[in-house]
Write a protein that holds these residues in place. Structure first.
Motif, PDB file in Angstrom:
ATOM      1  N   ALA A   1      12.903  33.972  80.169  1.00 23.65           N
ATOM      2  CA  ALA A   1      14.388  33.613  78.498  1.00 23.65           C
ATOM      3  C   ALA A   1      13.756  34.930  77.964  1.00 23.65           C
ATOM      4  CB  ALA A   1      14.135  32.069  78.466  1.00 23.65           C
ATOM      5  N   SER A   2      11.959  34.300  77.629  1.00 29.32           N
ATOM      6  CA  SER A   2      11.944  35.445  76.686  1.00 29.32           C
ATOM      7  C   SER A   2      11.978  36.830  76.970  1.00 29.32           C
ATOM      8  CB  SER A   2       9.963  35.413  77.353  1.00 29.32           C
ATOM      9  OG  SER A   2       9.871  35.985  78.111  1.00 29.32           O
ATOM     10  N   SER A   3      12.869  37.753  77.951  1.00 31.22           N
ATOM     11  CA  SER A   3      13.617  39.052  78.202  1.00 31.22           C
ATOM     12  C   SER A   3      15.024  38.933  78.061  1.00 31.22           C
ATOM     13  CB  SER A   3      12.918  39.412  79.580  1.00 31.22           C
ATOM     14  OG  SER A   3      13.292  38.619  80.764  1.00 31.22           O
ATOM     15  N   HIS A   4      15.494  38.289  78.078  1.00 34.91           N
ATOM     16  CA  HIS A   4      16.924  38.273  78.303  1.00 34.91           C
ATOM     17  C   HIS A   4      17.921  38.740  77.006  1.00 34.91           C
ATOM     18  CE1 HIS A   4      17.419  33.742  80.298  1.00 34.91           C
ATOM     19  NE2 HIS A   4      16.777  34.412  81.151  1.00 34.91           N
ATOM     20  N   ALA A   5      17.170  38.236  76.002  1.00 34.77           N
ATOM     21  CA  ALA A   5      17.674  39.105  74.394  1.00 34.77           C
ATOM     22  C   ALA A   5      17.601  40.672  74.587  1.00 34.77           C
ATOM     23  CB  ALA A   5      17.229  38.777  72.891  1.00 34.77           C
ATOM     24  N   ALA A   6      16.424  40.843  74.930  1.00 37.25           N
ATOM     25  CA  ALA A   6      16.231  42.460  74.749  1.00 37.25           C
ATOM     26  C   ALA A   6      16.853  43.624  76.248  1.00 37.25           C
ATOM     27  CB  ALA A   6      14.583  42.817  75.336  1.00 37.25           C
ATOM     28  N   LEU A   7      17.149  42.209  77.377  1.00 38.72           N
ATOM     29  CA  LEU A   7      17.743  42.458  78.488  1.00 38.72           C
ATOM     30  C   LEU A   7      19.054  43.247  77.815  1.00 38.72           C
ATOM     31  CD1 LEU A   7      15.515  41.786  81.952  1.00 38.72           C
ATOM     32  CD2 LEU A   7      15.275  44.248  80.835  1.00 38.72           C
ATOM     33  N   THR A   8      19.639  41.434  77.410  1.00 40.54           N
ATOM     34  CA  THR A   8      21.193  42.307  77.274  1.00 40.54           C
ATOM     35  C   THR A   8      21.622  43.095  77.214  1.00 40.54           C
ATOM     36  OG1 THR A   8      21.001  39.114  77.997  1.00 40.54           O
ATOM     37  CG2 THR A   8      22.970  40.732  76.580  1.00 40.54           C
TER      38      THR A   8
ATOM     39  N   GLU B   1      24.361  48.054  75.465  1.00 40.58           N
ATOM     40  CA  GLU B   1      24.245  49.339  75.113  1.00 40.58           C
ATOM     41  C   GLU B   1      24.075  50.475  75.988  1.00 40.58           C
ATOM     42  OE1 GLU B   1      20.371  49.629  73.446  1.00 40.58           O
ATOM     43  OE2 GLU B   1      20.790  48.666  71.735  1.00 40.58           O
ATOM     44  N   ALA B   2      24.495  49.961  77.868  1.00 44.24           N
ATOM     45  CA  ALA B   2      24.265  51.158  78.550  1.00 44.24           C
ATOM     46  C   ALA B   2      26.718  49.954  79.031  1.00 44.24           C
ATOM     47  CB  ALA B   2      24.038  50.817  79.403  1.00 44.24           C
ATOM     48  N   GLY B   3      26.743  49.895  78.671  1.00 46.63           N
ATOM     49  CA  GLY B   3      28.251  49.596  78.718  1.00 46.63           C
ATOM     50  C   GLY B   3      28.638  48.383  79.914  1.00 46.63           C
ATOM     51  N   LYS B   4      27.925  48.214  80.261  1.00 44.62           N
ATOM     52  CA  LYS B   4      28.195  47.218  81.422  1.00 44.62           C
ATOM     53  C   LYS B   4      27.971  45.954  80.844  1.00 44.62           C
ATOM     54  CE  LYS B   4      26.200  50.040  83.621  1.00 44.62           C
ATOM     55  NZ  LYS B   4      27.947  50.973  84.246  1.00 44.62           N
ATOM     56  N   HIS B   5      28.926  45.062  81.586  1.00 51.04           N
ATOM     57  CA  HIS B   5      29.436  42.911  81.413  1.00 51.04           C
ATOM     58  C   HIS B   5      28.280  42.131  81.568  1.00 51.04           C
ATOM     59  CE1 HIS B   5      33.687  44.520  80.741  1.00 51.04           C
ATOM     60  NE2 HIS B   5      33.559  44.877  82.192  1.00 51.04           N
ATOM     61  N   ALA B   6      27.644  41.348  80.548  1.00 51.10           N
ATOM     62  CA  ALA B   6      26.735  40.873  81.427  1.00 51.10           C
ATOM     63  C   ALA B   6      27.271  39.664  81.334  1.00 51.10           C
ATOM     64  CB  ALA B   6      25.463  41.348  80.412  1.00 51.10           C
ATOM     65  N   LEU B   7      26.383  38.655  82.452  1.00 50.59           N
ATOM     66  CA  LEU B   7      26.335  37.223  82.891  1.00 50.59           C
ATOM     67  C   LEU B   7      25.035  36.773  82.411  1.00 50.59           C
ATOM     68  CD1 LEU B   7      27.355  34.903  83.645  1.00 50.59           C
ATOM     69  CD2 LEU B   7      26.766  35.768  85.632  1.00 50.59           C
ATOM     70  N   VAL B   8      24.451  36.131  81.190  1.00 56.24           N
ATOM     71  CA  VAL B   8      23.351  35.987  81.504  1.00 56.24           C
ATOM     72  C   VAL B   8      22.791  33.957  81.170  1.00 56.24           C
ATOM     73  CG1 VAL B   8      21.451  36.098  79.347  1.00 56.24           C
ATOM     74  CG2 VAL B   8      22.814  37.148  79.453  1.00 56.24           C
TER      75      VAL B   8
ATOM     76  N   LEU C   1      24.249  39.832  69.665  1.00 56.33           N
ATOM     77  CA  LEU C   1      24.687  40.767  71.182  1.00 56.33           C
ATOM     78  C   LEU C   1      25.901  39.810  71.602  1.00 56.33           C
ATOM     79  CD1 LEU C   1      21.100  38.737  73.574  1.00 56.33           C
ATOM     80  CD2 LEU C   1      21.784  41.408  72.483  1.00 56.33           C
ATOM     81  N   ALA C   2      26.697  38.444  70.484  1.00 61.83           N
ATOM     82  CA  ALA C   2      27.249  38.332  71.204  1.00 61.83           C
ATOM     83  C   ALA C   2      28.390  39.934  69.673  1.00 61.83           C
ATOM     84  CB  ALA C   2      28.004  37.384  69.888  1.00 61.83           C
ATOM     85  N   LYS C   3      27.634  39.537  68.577  1.00 57.73           N
ATOM     86  CA  LYS C   3      28.549  40.758  67.918  1.00 57.73           C
ATOM     87  C   LYS C   3      28.815  41.985  68.944  1.00 57.73           C
ATOM     88  CE  LYS C   3      28.134  42.990  63.375  1.00 57.73           C
ATOM     89  NZ  LYS C   3      27.760  44.219  63.394  1.00 57.73           N
ATOM     90  N   LEU C   4      27.784  42.825  69.272  1.00 60.37           N
ATOM     91  CA  LEU C   4      27.531  44.344  70.337  1.00 60.37           C
ATOM     92  C   LEU C   4      28.591  44.087  71.375  1.00 60.37           C
ATOM     93  CD1 LEU C   4      26.076  47.002  71.203  1.00 60.37           C
ATOM     94  CD2 LEU C   4      24.535  45.725  71.979  1.00 60.37           C
TER      95      LEU C   4
ATOM     96  N   SER D   1      28.918  36.701  78.926  1.00 60.20           N
ATOM     97  CA  SER D   1      28.668  34.932  79.215  1.00 60.20           C
ATOM     98  C   SER D   1      27.527  34.442  79.522  1.00 60.20           C
ATOM     99  CB  SER D   1      29.503  35.570  80.454  1.00 60.20           C
ATOM    100  OG  SER D   1      29.960  33.830  80.701  1.00 60.20           O
ATOM    101  N   VAL D   2      27.236  32.967  79.193  1.00 55.15           N
ATOM    102  CA  VAL D   2      26.012  32.531  79.579  1.00 55.15           C
ATOM    103  C   VAL D   2      26.282  31.690  80.195  1.00 55.15           C
ATOM    104  CG1 VAL D   2      24.102  31.503  78.228  1.00 55.15           C
ATOM    105  CG2 VAL D   2      25.062  32.905  77.174  1.00 55.15           C
TER     106      VAL D   2
END
Length: 142
Positions: free
Chosen positions: A96-103, A108-115, A129-132, A141-142
């Motif tokens: 969990a401590s890395s979720h925000a940074a990796l998301t 930023e790489a233009g990829k959709h994300a499921l976290v 993150l939601a704003k970005l 999505s979470v």
């Protein structure tokens, strides 16, 4: 929604879904994290008819190799960036401590994300993150 995006409603007796986006064909999905949850996501995407499971990145390459071997497809990637380069979407299944940074890196790489939950450790990070994702017309999505 951006110009050129497609919005369509898919009806079936079991569920109703809304699909947003321009993507045609199978979504190429990579998994970041080779733990229990990363393995579950890899299995589901490998078996799914709407996705192509591309592979796994984990700091522990041996663990990533075990996930790929178990699902019978995909590859082990040496870096987050290498995996992101060949995917449309990324699953973030790390501690969990890395979720925000990796998301953030994924978006930023233009990829959709499921976290995996939590999206972030603070509400401020989660809202950013939601704003970005909204600004870049990406699914988060979470």
């Amino acid at each position: 929604m951006s110009e050129g995006s497609v919005l369509k409603r898919i009806e079936n007796p079991a569920r109703t879904a809304t699909v947003v986006g321009r993507h045609q064909g199978k979504v190429r999905v990579g998994v970041v994290g080779a733990g229990v949850f990363g393995g579950y996501h890899a299995q589901k995407f490998a078996a799914g008819e709407h996705a192509e499971f591309v592979g796994v990145f984990d700091l522990n390459a041996e663990a990533a190799g075990k996930v790929v071997a178990k699902v019978g497809q995909g590859a082990v990637f040496a870096s987050f960036e290498e995996l992101a380069d060949v995917c449309d979407a990324l699953v973030i299944a790390t501690p969990a401590s890395s979720h925000a940074a990796l998301t953030r890196k994924a978006l930023e790489a233009g990829k959709h994300a499921l976290v995996e939950k939590p999206l972030a450790l603070t509400g401020v990070e989660a809202r950013a993150l939601a704003k970005l994702a909204l600004e870049r017309d990406l699914v988060l999505s979470v």
